[in-house]
Design a protein around this motif. Structure first.
Motif, PDB file in Angstrom:
ATOM      1  N   LEU A 116       0.921  -1.205   0.002  1.00  0.00           N
ATOM      2  CA  LEU A 116       0.017   0.122  -0.003  1.00  0.00           C
ATOM      3  C   LEU A 116       0.787   1.374  -0.221  1.00  0.00           C
ATOM      4  O   LEU A 116       1.897   1.071   0.510  1.00  0.00           O
ATOM      5  CB  LEU A 116      -1.013   0.113   1.136  1.00  0.00           C
ATOM      6  CG  LEU A 116      -2.136  -0.848   1.065  1.00  0.00           C
ATOM      7  CD1 LEU A 116      -2.691  -0.918   2.651  1.00  0.00           C
ATOM      8  CD2 LEU A 116      -3.327  -0.129   0.235  1.00  0.00           C
ATOM      9  N   GLU A 117       0.487   2.126  -0.742  1.00  0.00           N
ATOM     10  CA  GLU A 117       1.252   3.511  -0.788  1.00  0.00           C
ATOM     11  C   GLU A 117       0.356   4.711  -0.535  1.00  0.00           C
ATOM     12  O   GLU A 117      -1.101   4.529  -0.451  1.00  0.00           O
ATOM     13  CB  GLU A 117       1.769   3.556  -2.299  1.00  0.00           C
ATOM     14  CG  GLU A 117       2.731   2.590  -2.816  1.00  0.00           C
ATOM     15  CD  GLU A 117       2.977   2.547  -4.155  1.00  0.00           C
ATOM     16  OE1 GLU A 117       2.666   3.569  -4.883  1.00  0.00           O
ATOM     17  OE2 GLU A 117       3.696   1.746  -4.655  1.00  0.00           O
ATOM     18  N   LYS A 118       0.931   5.792  -0.216  1.00  0.00           N
ATOM     19  CA  LYS A 118       0.492   6.874   0.064  1.00  0.00           C
ATOM     20  C   LYS A 118      -0.544   7.535  -1.251  1.00  0.00           C
ATOM     21  O   LYS A 118       0.088   7.273  -2.256  1.00  0.00           O
ATOM     22  CB  LYS A 118       1.511   8.202   0.273  1.00  0.00           C
ATOM     23  CG  LYS A 118       0.696   9.644   0.808  1.00  0.00           C
ATOM     24  CD  LYS A 118       1.951  10.606   0.888  1.00  0.00           C
ATOM     25  CE  LYS A 118       1.609  11.904   0.913  1.00  0.00           C
ATOM     26  NZ  LYS A 118       2.115  13.103   1.368  1.00  0.00           N
ATOM     27  N   GLY A 119      -1.560   7.885  -0.937  1.00  0.00           N
ATOM     28  CA  GLY A 119      -2.386   8.496  -2.197  1.00  0.00           C
ATOM     29  C   GLY A 119      -3.391   7.344  -2.710  1.00  0.00           C
ATOM     30  O   GLY A 119      -4.333   7.444  -3.312  1.00  0.00           O
ATOM     31  N   ASP A 120      -3.317   5.821  -2.099  1.00  0.00           N
ATOM     32  CA  ASP A 120      -4.190   4.775  -2.786  1.00  0.00           C
ATOM     33  C   ASP A 120      -5.670   5.271  -2.182  1.00  0.00           C
ATOM     34  O   ASP A 120      -5.688   5.788  -1.023  1.00  0.00           O
ATOM     35  CB  ASP A 120      -3.469   3.657  -2.128  1.00  0.00           C
ATOM     36  CG  ASP A 120      -2.413   3.255  -2.885  1.00  0.00           C
ATOM     37  OD1 ASP A 120      -2.215   3.591  -3.706  1.00  0.00           O
ATOM     38  OD2 ASP A 120      -1.703   2.398  -2.523  1.00  0.00           O
ATOM     39  N   ARG A 121      -6.441   4.808  -2.958  1.00  0.00           N
ATOM     40  CA  ARG A 121      -7.903   5.312  -2.395  1.00  0.00           C
ATOM     41  C   ARG A 121      -8.523   3.585  -2.110  1.00  0.00           C
ATOM     42  O   ARG A 121      -8.362   2.953  -3.182  1.00  0.00           O
ATOM     43  CB  ARG A 121      -8.838   5.757  -3.632  1.00  0.00           C
ATOM     44  CG  ARG A 121     -10.294   5.867  -3.057  1.00  0.00           C
ATOM     45  CD  ARG A 121     -10.477   6.809  -1.781  1.00  0.00           C
ATOM     46  NE  ARG A 121     -10.151   8.152  -2.298  1.00  0.00           N
ATOM     47  CZ  ARG A 121     -10.737   9.134  -2.745  1.00  0.00           C
ATOM     48  NH1 ARG A 121     -12.045   8.771  -2.872  1.00  0.00           N
ATOM     49  NH2 ARG A 121     -10.404  10.228  -2.589  1.00  0.00           N
ATOM     50  N   ARG A 153      -7.753   1.770  -5.539  1.00  0.00           N
ATOM     51  CA  ARG A 153      -7.577   2.616  -6.661  1.00  0.00           C
ATOM     52  C   ARG A 153      -6.389   3.206  -6.823  1.00  0.00           C
ATOM     53  O   ARG A 153      -6.210   4.005  -5.901  1.00  0.00           O
ATOM     54  CB  ARG A 153      -8.570   3.393  -7.160  1.00  0.00           C
ATOM     55  CG  ARG A 153      -8.560   4.001  -8.433  1.00  0.00           C
ATOM     56  CD  ARG A 153      -9.662   5.027  -8.887  1.00  0.00           C
ATOM     57  NE  ARG A 153     -10.977   4.290  -8.924  1.00  0.00           N
ATOM     58  CZ  ARG A 153     -12.095   4.458  -8.000  1.00  0.00           C
ATOM     59  NH1 ARG A 153     -11.980   5.504  -7.230  1.00  0.00           N
ATOM     60  NH2 ARG A 153     -13.405   3.827  -8.485  1.00  0.00           N
ATOM     61  N   ARG A 154      -5.416   3.016  -7.600  1.00  0.00           N
ATOM     62  CA  ARG A 154      -4.154   3.449  -7.773  1.00  0.00           C
ATOM     63  C   ARG A 154      -3.958   4.060  -9.346  1.00  0.00           C
ATOM     64  O   ARG A 154      -3.647   3.153 -10.070  1.00  0.00           O
ATOM     65  CB  ARG A 154      -2.896   2.705  -7.313  1.00  0.00           C
ATOM     66  CG  ARG A 154      -1.441   3.469  -7.265  1.00  0.00           C
ATOM     67  CD  ARG A 154      -0.557   2.269  -7.210  1.00  0.00           C
ATOM     68  NE  ARG A 154      -0.600   1.833  -5.613  1.00  0.00           N
ATOM     69  CZ  ARG A 154      -0.169   0.667  -4.972  1.00  0.00           C
ATOM     70  NH1 ARG A 154       0.612  -0.146  -6.026  1.00  0.00           N
ATOM     71  NH2 ARG A 154      -0.285   0.493  -3.898  1.00  0.00           N
ATOM     72  N   ALA A 155      -3.578   5.142  -9.412  1.00  0.00           N
ATOM     73  CA  ALA A 155      -3.330   5.928 -10.774  1.00  0.00           C
ATOM     74  C   ALA A 155      -4.441   5.431 -12.049  1.00  0.00           C
ATOM     75  O   ALA A 155      -4.232   4.851 -13.081  1.00  0.00           O
ATOM     76  CB  ALA A 155      -1.931   5.376 -11.111  1.00  0.00           C
ATOM     77  N   GLY A 156      -5.562   5.242 -11.288  1.00  0.00           N
ATOM     78  CA  GLY A 156      -6.916   4.970 -12.289  1.00  0.00           C
ATOM     79  C   GLY A 156      -6.779   3.404 -12.384  1.00  0.00           C
ATOM     80  O   GLY A 156      -7.955   3.058 -12.988  1.00  0.00           O
ATOM     81  N   GLN A 157      -6.192   2.858 -11.924  1.00  0.00           N
ATOM     82  CA  GLN A 157      -6.030   1.190 -11.962  1.00  0.00           C
ATOM     83  C   GLN A 157      -6.594   0.691 -10.536  1.00  0.00           C
ATOM     84  O   GLN A 157      -6.298   1.064  -9.457  1.00  0.00           O
ATOM     85  CB  GLN A 157      -4.762   0.613 -12.316  1.00  0.00           C
ATOM     86  CG  GLN A 157      -4.341   1.105 -13.564  1.00  0.00           C
ATOM     87  CD  GLN A 157      -5.161   0.570 -14.859  1.00  0.00           C
ATOM     88  OE1 GLN A 157      -5.711  -0.557 -14.699  1.00  0.00           O
ATOM     89  NE2 GLN A 157      -5.164   1.410 -15.988  1.00  0.00           N
ATOM     90  N   GLU A 158      -7.444  -0.458 -10.784  1.00  0.00           N
ATOM     91  CA  GLU A 158      -7.860  -1.189  -9.366  1.00  0.00           C
ATOM     92  C   GLU A 158      -6.904  -2.194  -9.204  1.00  0.00           C
ATOM     93  O   GLU A 158      -6.686  -3.161  -9.969  1.00  0.00           O
ATOM     94  CB  GLU A 158      -9.504  -1.542  -9.312  1.00  0.00           C
ATOM     95  CG  GLU A 158     -10.274  -0.426  -9.381  1.00  0.00           C
ATOM     96  CD  GLU A 158     -11.818  -0.713  -9.284  1.00  0.00           C
ATOM     97  OE1 GLU A 158     -11.863  -1.975  -9.074  1.00  0.00           O
ATOM     98  OE2 GLU A 158     -12.861  -0.015  -9.435  1.00  0.00           O
ATOM     99  N   VAL A 159      -6.493  -2.312  -7.923  1.00  0.00           N
ATOM    100  CA  VAL A 159      -5.568  -3.498  -7.623  1.00  0.00           C
ATOM    101  C   VAL A 159      -5.769  -4.135  -6.179  1.00  0.00           C
ATOM    102  O   VAL A 159      -6.821  -3.341  -5.502  1.00  0.00           O
ATOM    103  CB  VAL A 159      -4.136  -2.979  -7.280  1.00  0.00           C
ATOM    104  CG1 VAL A 159      -3.278  -4.013  -7.024  1.00  0.00           C
ATOM    105  CG2 VAL A 159      -3.823  -2.147  -8.332  1.00  0.00           C
TER     106      VAL A 159
END
Length: 326
Positions: A116-121, A153-159
């Motif tokens: 997980l990273e900062k900015g992840d939704r 959701r990260r950079a428009g992609q779901e992970v």
């Protein structure tokens, strides 16, 4: 509610104690009193033994049917709770709620190890959608330590990532030490607006949650698992209100809502002289098919007044002790 039920209302006061301002409209005196901790309604014939010369007995409280008297008695606590619902709802509509955006990730904690990273939704936990930080936090803390499947959701992609919560020492709702499950993330400051109907539902949920919390706190004080040093009176209320006002109007109104919940719940306790005590008398009347004898009610009310005075003295003592302890 008394007026709508046909009961004569002699006084409607906001606050207790000496009256600072009064205005008489018809038979009712409206008043602002010195101590703004609640208020009271003085009705015709509240005491079955009292008489009001020249007044219609049909307007007497004690001459009303059981349902009307129950509605009048329960109106106070109900409106305390409705005020709390209204404030919680308004705050949610105007201010919004914290989103599930990750503000930071603590190194060497489960979230960091899972990627997980900062900015992840965060969108969902174990398939359950989340849109507010409170919901996300609740699911993690209630995980019981089992691995969680978290969709982000990260950079428009779901992970999808798997996170194994870690047990660490935290604090429960009463501020006492407790083992709680964490994954090592903090919230971002991003706020999301929510629709009024969602805010209303959440306002109801918050009111119920704080009502349950109040009952749990009272139960724990009675059983001795929570110190009665937590009791506070007008001085503590004024101190907290001032502190919350300095931190912003949102905090202040949130505190007013919580205080209103406390007043509503405490008023429903089955203690004579409180609304809950009146409801208890009405329950006895319903079961017995007749009102309790006046002498029994008077004795019960004397005990209730004595108990409340003791609680108030202890609360004042706690207030003063806290003040001098800083």
């Amino acid at each position: 509610v008394a007026k709508k039920s046909g009961v004569g209302v002699l006084t409607f006061s906001v606050g207790f104690g000496p009256k600072l301002w009064t205005k008489k409209v018809g038979e009712t005196e409206y008043a602002l009193s010195a101590f703004p901790l609640g208020g009271y309604v003085k009705m015709v014939g509240e005491d079955p033994g009292e008489s009001f010369e020249g007044m219609d007995t049909k307007k007497s409280f004690s001459h009303q049917g059981l349902l009307k008297r129950t509605a009048i008695v329960v109106a106070g606590p109900v409106f305390n709770l409705l005020l709390a619902v209204s404030i919680f709802t308004l705050i949610s509509v105007v201010v919004g709620k914290l989103s599930t955006e990750v503000g930071s990730v603590r190194p060497d904690m489960p979230a960091a190890l899972a990627g997980l990273e900062k900015g992840d939704r965060i969108l969902a936990v174990d398939g359950e959608s989340v849109s507010q930080w409170e919901d996300l936090s609740g699911l993690i803390r209630a995980s019981g330590g089992k691995a969680l499947s978290i969709r982000i959701r990260r950079a428009g992609q779901e992970v999808e990532v798997n996170v194994q919560p870690e047990e660490r020492e935290g604090r429960d709702e009463f501020g006492e030490k407790k083992k709680i499950w964490f994954i090592g993330i903090t919230r971002a400051s991003s706020i999301e607006k929510i629709p009024p109907w969602v805010a209303l539902w959440q306002g109801c949920q918050e009111t119920v949650a704080y009502s349950v919390l109040t009952v749990k706190a009272l139960y724990r004080m009675v059983t001795g698992s929570l110190s009665t040093d937590n009791l506070g009176g007008p001085i503590l209320i004024a101190q907290i209100a001032g502190k919350q006002a300095r931190e912003g109007m949102r905090n202040f109104f949130y505190f007013v809502a919580i205080l209103s919940v406390n007043l509503g719940v405490l008023n429903l306790l089955p203690i004579p002289v409180l609304d809950g005590g009146h409801l208890l008398f009405l329950l006895f009347e319903w079961v017995l098919g007749r009102p309790l004898e006046i002498k029994h009610r008077e004795r019960a009310q004397q005990v209730g007044v004595f108990f409340l005075i003791l609680v108030m003295i202890y609360a004042f003592y706690n207030d003063i002790a806290r003040f001098f302890e800083g």
